[in-house]
Design a protein around this motif. Structure first.
Motif, PDB file in Angstrom:
ATOM      1  N   ASP A   1     -18.644  -3.552  51.957  1.00  0.00           N
ATOM      2  CA  ASP A   1     -17.261  -3.571  51.484  1.00  0.00           C
ATOM      3  C   ASP A   1     -16.277  -4.025  52.552  1.00  0.00           C
ATOM      4  O   ASP A   1     -15.126  -3.609  52.558  1.00  0.00           O
ATOM      5  CB  ASP A   1     -16.865  -2.173  50.993  1.00  0.00           C
ATOM      6  N   ALA A   2     -16.717  -4.877  53.445  1.00  0.00           N
ATOM      7  CA  ALA A   2     -15.831  -5.387  54.496  1.00  0.00           C
ATOM      8  C   ALA A   2     -14.685  -6.169  53.856  1.00  0.00           C
ATOM      9  O   ALA A   2     -14.791  -6.625  52.725  1.00  0.00           O
ATOM     10  CB  ALA A   2     -16.622  -6.276  55.448  1.00  0.00           C
ATOM     11  N   PRO A   3     -13.585  -6.347  54.589  1.00  0.00           N
ATOM     12  CA  PRO A   3     -12.475  -7.133  54.043  1.00  0.00           C
ATOM     13  C   PRO A   3     -12.934  -8.549  53.697  1.00  0.00           C
ATOM     14  O   PRO A   3     -13.913  -9.050  54.241  1.00  0.00           O
ATOM     15  CB  PRO A   3     -11.465  -7.180  55.190  1.00  0.00           C
ATOM     16  N   ALA A   4     -12.214  -9.193  52.810  1.00  0.00           N
ATOM     17  CA  ALA A   4     -12.537 -10.568  52.430  1.00  0.00           C
ATOM     18  C   ALA A   4     -12.181 -11.497  53.587  1.00  0.00           C
ATOM     19  O   ALA A   4     -11.014 -11.726  53.867  1.00  0.00           O
ATOM     20  CB  ALA A   4     -11.758 -10.960  51.183  1.00  0.00           C
ATOM     21  N   LEU A   5     -13.205 -11.987  54.261  1.00  0.00           N
ATOM     22  CA  LEU A   5     -13.003 -12.875  55.398  1.00  0.00           C
ATOM     23  C   LEU A   5     -13.446 -14.288  55.033  1.00  0.00           C
ATOM     24  O   LEU A   5     -14.537 -14.485  54.523  1.00  0.00           O
ATOM     25  CB  LEU A   5     -13.802 -12.389  56.612  1.00  0.00           C
ATOM     26  N   PHE A   6     -12.580 -15.242  55.303  1.00  0.00           N
ATOM     27  CA  PHE A   6     -12.869 -16.647  55.078  1.00  0.00           C
ATOM     28  C   PHE A   6     -13.182 -17.263  56.429  1.00  0.00           C
ATOM     29  O   PHE A   6     -12.384 -17.168  57.358  1.00  0.00           O
ATOM     30  CB  PHE A   6     -11.662 -17.335  54.440  1.00  0.00           C
TER      31      PHE A   6
END
Length: 114
Positions: free
Chosen positions: A15-20
């Motif tokens: 559930d890590a942050p949405a990283l691009f």
């Protein structure tokens, strides 16, 4: 200060942050973040994961932070924010023959994409 890219594997789990994540060959890390939307006069020195987390507070409403650097001839930038310019502005990001590889988590429409 930079802590390399080893933290990326953990950042993309669960559930890590949405990283691009955008990798580029043929341009400097600073040029990459400018192409992703940073005003040239406001590009700061690279920071560590702990420093980035303190700036973002782990939510998408906070200020957008790009962690960036260079490894093995590839520049990289990691954005926590929606959407990444590398995903919707390919021609501008890859201008001048830069090679671009972009990873998007697509949290609202899985699976993740490269």
């Amino acid at each position: 200060m930079s802590d390399g890219i080893t933290w990326l594997a953990d950042a993309w789990r669960g559930d890590a942050p949405a990283l691009f994540v955008t990798f580029a060959r043929g341009i400097s890390p600073r040029d990459l973040v400018v192409r992703l939307g940073a005003p040239p006069a406001q590009v700061l020195d690279p920071i560590t994961i702990a420093e980035a987390e303190r700036l973002t507070f782990n939510d998408r409403e906070s200020a957008r932070v790009a962690r960036f650097g260079e490894r093995a001839g590839w520049s990289y930038a990691v954005e926590q924010g929606w959407p990444s310019k590398a995903w919707w502005a390919h021609p501008n990001v890859s201008a001048g023959g830069a090679e671009i590889l972009h990873l998007t988590p697509k949290p609202d429409d899985p699976p993740r994409e490269c």
